[in-house]
Design a protein around this motif. Structure first.
Motif, PDB file in Angstrom:
ATOM      1  N   LEU A 275      50.569  21.297  66.137  1.00  0.00           N
ATOM      2  CA  LEU A 275      50.073  19.991  66.563  1.00  0.00           C
ATOM      3  C   LEU A 275      50.315  19.843  68.053  1.00  0.00           C
ATOM      4  CD1 LEU A 275      51.720  17.858  63.729  1.00  0.00           C
ATOM      5  CD2 LEU A 275      49.275  18.403  63.918  1.00  0.00           C
ATOM      6  N   SER A 276      49.453  19.110  68.694  1.00  0.00           N
ATOM      7  CA  SER A 276      49.658  18.851  70.115  1.00  0.00           C
ATOM      8  C   SER A 276      50.271  17.458  70.255  1.00  0.00           C
ATOM      9  CB  SER A 276      48.317  18.962  70.845  1.00  0.00           C
ATOM     10  OG  SER A 276      48.165  17.904  71.756  1.00  0.00           O
ATOM     11  N   GLU A 277      51.383  17.387  70.980  1.00  0.00           N
ATOM     12  CA  GLU A 277      52.035  16.086  71.175  1.00  0.00           C
ATOM     13  C   GLU A 277      51.075  15.118  71.866  1.00  0.00           C
ATOM     14  OE1 GLU A 277      53.839  18.892  71.511  1.00  0.00           O
ATOM     15  OE2 GLU A 277      55.800  18.582  70.543  1.00  0.00           O
ATOM     16  N   ALA A 278      50.245  15.646  72.761  1.00  0.00           N
ATOM     17  CA  ALA A 278      49.287  14.776  73.467  1.00  0.00           C
ATOM     18  C   ALA A 278      48.303  14.163  72.463  1.00  0.00           C
ATOM     19  CB  ALA A 278      48.544  15.575  74.540  1.00  0.00           C
ATOM     20  N   ASP A 279      47.854  14.960  71.497  1.00  0.00           N
ATOM     21  CA  ASP A 279      46.939  14.423  70.476  1.00  0.00           C
ATOM     22  C   ASP A 279      47.633  13.340  69.647  1.00  0.00           C
ATOM     23  OD1 ASP A 279      45.048  16.206  71.304  1.00  0.00           O
ATOM     24  OD2 ASP A 279      45.225  17.562  69.574  1.00  0.00           O
ATOM     25  N   ILE A 280      48.910  13.583  69.334  1.00  0.00           N
ATOM     26  CA  ILE A 280      49.645  12.592  68.531  1.00  0.00           C
ATOM     27  C   ILE A 280      49.760  11.284  69.322  1.00  0.00           C
ATOM     28  CG2 ILE A 280      51.829  12.035  67.394  1.00  0.00           C
ATOM     29  CD1 ILE A 280      52.260  15.069  66.989  1.00  0.00           C
ATOM     30  N   ILE A 281      50.091  11.417  70.596  1.00  0.00           N
ATOM     31  CA  ILE A 281      50.260  10.211  71.426  1.00  0.00           C
ATOM     32  C   ILE A 281      48.916   9.476  71.566  1.00  0.00           C
ATOM     33  CG2 ILE A 281      50.867   9.380  73.751  1.00  0.00           C
ATOM     34  CD1 ILE A 281      53.040  11.636  73.740  1.00  0.00           C
ATOM     35  N   ASP A 282      47.829  10.245  71.706  1.00  0.00           N
ATOM     36  CA  ASP A 282      46.495   9.614  71.766  1.00  0.00           C
ATOM     37  C   ASP A 282      46.194   8.809  70.516  1.00  0.00           C
ATOM     38  OD1 ASP A 282      45.848  10.513  74.239  1.00  0.00           O
ATOM     39  OD2 ASP A 282      44.646  12.237  73.549  1.00  0.00           O
ATOM     40  N   ALA A 283      46.768   9.275  69.392  1.00  0.00           N
ATOM     41  CA  ALA A 283      46.492   8.595  68.120  1.00  0.00           C
ATOM     42  C   ALA A 283      47.346   7.340  67.926  1.00  0.00           C
ATOM     43  CB  ALA A 283      46.712   9.562  66.958  1.00  0.00           C
ATOM     44  N   MET A 284      48.288   7.100  68.834  1.00  0.00           N
ATOM     45  CA  MET A 284      49.162   5.912  68.715  1.00  0.00           C
ATOM     46  C   MET A 284      48.435   4.675  69.247  1.00  0.00           C
ATOM     47  SD  MET A 284      52.850   7.400  69.952  1.00  0.00           S
ATOM     48  CE  MET A 284      53.591   8.873  69.246  1.00  0.00           C
ATOM     49  N   THR A 285      47.397   4.295  68.561  1.00  0.00           N
ATOM     50  CA  THR A 285      46.581   3.165  69.011  1.00  0.00           C
ATOM     51  C   THR A 285      47.176   1.851  68.504  1.00  0.00           C
ATOM     52  OG1 THR A 285      45.226   3.787  67.121  1.00  0.00           O
ATOM     53  CG2 THR A 285      44.424   4.428  69.278  1.00  0.00           C
ATOM     54  N   ASP A 286      46.607   0.729  68.938  1.00  0.00           N
ATOM     55  CA  ASP A 286      47.275  -0.533  68.602  1.00  0.00           C
ATOM     56  C   ASP A 286      46.974  -1.048  67.199  1.00  0.00           C
ATOM     57  OD1 ASP A 286      44.764  -1.332  69.119  1.00  0.00           O
ATOM     58  OD2 ASP A 286      45.237  -2.414  70.993  1.00  0.00           O
ATOM     59  N   ASP A 287      46.339  -0.193  66.372  1.00  0.00           N
ATOM     60  CA  ASP A 287      46.216  -0.542  64.954  1.00  0.00           C
ATOM     61  C   ASP A 287      47.269   0.202  64.117  1.00  0.00           C
ATOM     62  OD1 ASP A 287      45.126   1.923  65.423  1.00  0.00           O
ATOM     63  OD2 ASP A 287      43.247   1.577  64.344  1.00  0.00           O
ATOM     64  N   VAL A 288      48.203   0.906  64.791  1.00  0.00           N
ATOM     65  CA  VAL A 288      49.226   1.677  64.072  1.00  0.00           C
ATOM     66  C   VAL A 288      50.512   0.865  63.980  1.00  0.00           C
ATOM     67  CG1 VAL A 288      50.665   3.752  64.133  1.00  0.00           C
ATOM     68  CG2 VAL A 288      48.239   3.909  64.743  1.00  0.00           C
ATOM     69  N   ALA A 289      51.042   0.751  62.754  1.00  0.00           N
ATOM     70  CA  ALA A 289      52.278  -0.009  62.545  1.00  0.00           C
ATOM     71  C   ALA A 289      53.494   0.905  62.455  1.00  0.00           C
ATOM     72  CB  ALA A 289      52.169  -0.836  61.266  1.00  0.00           C
ATOM     73  N   LEU A 290      53.274   2.128  61.978  1.00  0.00           N
ATOM     74  CA  LEU A 290      54.411   3.010  61.685  1.00  0.00           C
ATOM     75  C   LEU A 290      53.967   4.465  61.823  1.00  0.00           C
ATOM     76  CD1 LEU A 290      57.354   2.663  60.329  1.00  0.00           C
ATOM     77  CD2 LEU A 290      56.227   3.365  58.229  1.00  0.00           C
ATOM     78  N   ILE A 291      54.905   5.310  62.287  1.00  0.00           N
ATOM     79  CA  ILE A 291      54.592   6.739  62.432  1.00  0.00           C
ATOM     80  C   ILE A 291      55.611   7.552  61.642  1.00  0.00           C
ATOM     81  CG2 ILE A 291      54.314   8.656  64.071  1.00  0.00           C
ATOM     82  CD1 ILE A 291      53.864   6.533  66.265  1.00  0.00           C
ATOM     83  N   VAL A 292      55.121   8.525  60.872  1.00  0.00           N
ATOM     84  CA  VAL A 292      55.998   9.444  60.135  1.00  0.00           C
ATOM     85  C   VAL A 292      55.550  10.870  60.451  1.00  0.00           C
ATOM     86  CG1 VAL A 292      56.807  10.201  57.871  1.00  0.00           C
ATOM     87  CG2 VAL A 292      56.289   7.780  58.248  1.00  0.00           C
ATOM     88  N   LEU A 293      56.449  11.642  61.044  1.00  0.00           N
ATOM     89  CA  LEU A 293      56.104  13.011  61.448  1.00  0.00           C
ATOM     90  C   LEU A 293      57.226  13.965  61.067  1.00  0.00           C
ATOM     91  CD1 LEU A 293      54.838  12.225  65.060  1.00  0.00           C
ATOM     92  CD2 LEU A 293      53.398  13.026  63.171  1.00  0.00           C
ATOM     93  N   PRO A 294      56.908  15.253  60.934  1.00  0.00           N
ATOM     94  CA  PRO A 294      57.979  16.228  60.700  1.00  0.00           C
ATOM     95  C   PRO A 294      58.662  16.591  62.029  1.00  0.00           C
ATOM     96  CG  PRO A 294      55.835  17.329  60.692  1.00  0.00           C
ATOM     97  CD  PRO A 294      55.565  15.870  60.945  1.00  0.00           C
ATOM     98  N   SER A 295      59.934  16.961  61.947  1.00  0.00           N
ATOM     99  CA  SER A 295      60.632  17.465  63.138  1.00  0.00           C
ATOM    100  C   SER A 295      60.207  18.901  63.394  1.00  0.00           C
ATOM    101  CB  SER A 295      62.142  17.409  62.910  1.00  0.00           C
ATOM    102  OG  SER A 295      62.470  18.046  61.670  1.00  0.00           O
TER     103      SER A 295
END
Ligand SMILES: *Cc1c(COP(=O)(O)O)cnc(C)c1O
Length: 425
Positions: A162-182
């Motif tokens: 996964l690309s961290e940049a892609d994950i951050i791009d997906a953190m839009t203002d309709d997101v309430a919670l994030i769950v990811l693997p370490s």
């Protein structure tokens, strides 16, 4: 590390290895090379002892085992939590040994997912372990949402990482919670938890991590990174035994947040036996326990965590990196004729405790490895996970594993098996 493929070099590395003596503390089967400690860690003599002493307490004390004996069961989860806290970089009050990975995730979503206005989505990724995605989906359904609309999955560009940049791009203002693997369970990629947490918090989103593949393998600084919550199992790198009781972390800034799934073991311990109709939750992570702890599935951890405290997670990580570096170089040098692709990241800060070899014939190569007493881990459709574990694998184990793989490929002995996974794989 030298690009030296001789057995003597492996033996020299073993002689120089400060953790080498821990190998004797584990039950290794004669002739068997165990490369699957990231699925189920091996039994140590200390873990066996602590399980036996829990049995003994039952034998001697009966019901009074809850309050008597060396490690009274009533406080046992807290005792283990204190031992585990340094492995995640947390204060003891922020950790509780309880539940399982999946039930802990349910608990944490039930406690920390508060959809509001347009902020409804739970952000995860398409490479995460399916159980996590099933839990997220069902929690969304319990809230009356359609997971197809409200579970947002970050896509992988290459199918492995996964690309961290892609994950951050997906953190839009309709997101309430994030769950990811370490650490991703297939490719072994470590996500940059610190950067992701910062990015989430800049956008007012809570974030939690599944530490199943990182706990006991790499150090964590959950407090310093300001992660909101985390959860994990204790049967992989932590060697707690099949189905061992899991763990969770809640950042102290969230203490006082009511448990979404309440039960009497989440009570303030002083009040629990008031047996009041209204619950008084513990003021720390203990509040997220539900019912009576499974003492025998927690007991082995007592011995196992002592080993981790003694060996030190930084020394464990250092050796783990050397083992996987060494395995990488041997695969590159010895297996170059056989179409293996190493798809785990190469950089130390992005690589967890295992290698991920992709090969078209992976399923039956794994069966052939087992026939030669090397225990790998097949991951459908074409992946071989190999985890040389710092506490009980040697450099010679790594050398032998690669030699056996080479023999299997050269003689094509994998061809006598079907290229299909078994029921459990
Ligand atoms: C092993 C693993 C699990 C397993 O969950 P259980 O509830 O212990 O069965 C979940 N998530 C990840 C990422 C895992 O690696």
């Amino acid at each position: 590390m030298e690009r030296d493929t001789r057995l003597e070099y492996a033996r020299k590395l073993d002689q120089q290895d400060a953790l080498n003596s821990y190998r004797d503390e584990f039950y290794l089967q004669p002739e068997v090379i165990y490369m699957d400690g990231n699925s189920l860690g091996l039994l140590s003599k200390r873990a066996e002892q602590s399980l036996l002493s829990a049995l003994d307490a039952w034998k001697k004390y009966g019901i009074d085992g809850w309050t008597q004996g060396k490690d009274p069961w009533f406080y046992f989860s807290e005792t283990l939590s204190e031992m585990c806290a340094p492995l995640v970089g947390a204060a003891k009050e922020e950790v509780i040994i309880t539940g399982s990975t999946t039930t802990n995730l349910h608990q944490l979503i039930a406690s920390f997912y508060h959809p509001e206005g347009a902020r409804i989505k739970i952000l995860a990724d398409e490479l995460n372990f399916p159980s996590d995605l099933y839990a997220i989906s069902s929690q969304l359904v319990l809230h009356g949402y359609d997971p197809k609309e409200q579970m947002k999955l970050v896509k992988s560009r290459d199918g492995d990482t996964l690309s961290e940049a892609d994950i951050i791009d997906a953190m839009t203002d309709d997101v309430a919670l994030i769950v990811l693997p370490s650490v991703l369970y297939r490719s072994g990629q470590i996500l940059n938890m610190k950067a992701l947490t910062n990015a989430a918090h800049e956008r007012n989103i809570l974030i939690g991590f599944d530490l199943c593949h990182s706990i006991g393998s790499i150090p964590h600084c959950l407090d310093d990174w300001d992660v909101d919550f985390a959860f994990w199992c204790n049967y992989k790198h932590l060697n707690g035994g099949p189905g061992a009781v899991g763990g969770l972390y809640v950042n102290k800034k969230h203490f006082g947040q009511k448990p979404g799934l309440a039960g009497w073991f989440g009570s303030d311990k002083e009040k629990q036996f008031d047996l009041a109709i209204e619950m008084t939750p513990a003021s720390n992570a203990g509040a997220y326990q539900i019912g009576t702890p499974s003492i025998f599935s927690a007991a082995p951890l007592y011995g196992s965590l002592q080993i981790f405290a003694e060996a030190g997670i930084h020394a464990i990580r250092e050796k783990s990196l050397k083992l996987t570096d060494y395995m990488t170089l041997l695969v590159e040098e010895e297996l170059s004729d056989y179409q293996f692709t190493i798809t785990n990241p190469k950089e130390h800060e992005r690589r967890g405790g295992h290698l991920f070899l992709v090969h078209e014939e992976a399923a039956r190569i794994c069966k052939a490895l087992k026939e030669y007493k090397v225990i790998p881990d097949f991951r459908s459709p074409n992946g071989i996970r190999l985890a040389p574990v710092a506490l009980y694998n040697s450099y010679e184990d790594v050398w032998r594993t690669v030699q056996i793989l080479k023999k299997i490929m050269k003689e094509e002995s994998y061809k006598k098996f079907e290229n299909k996974r078994d029921v459990v794989a």
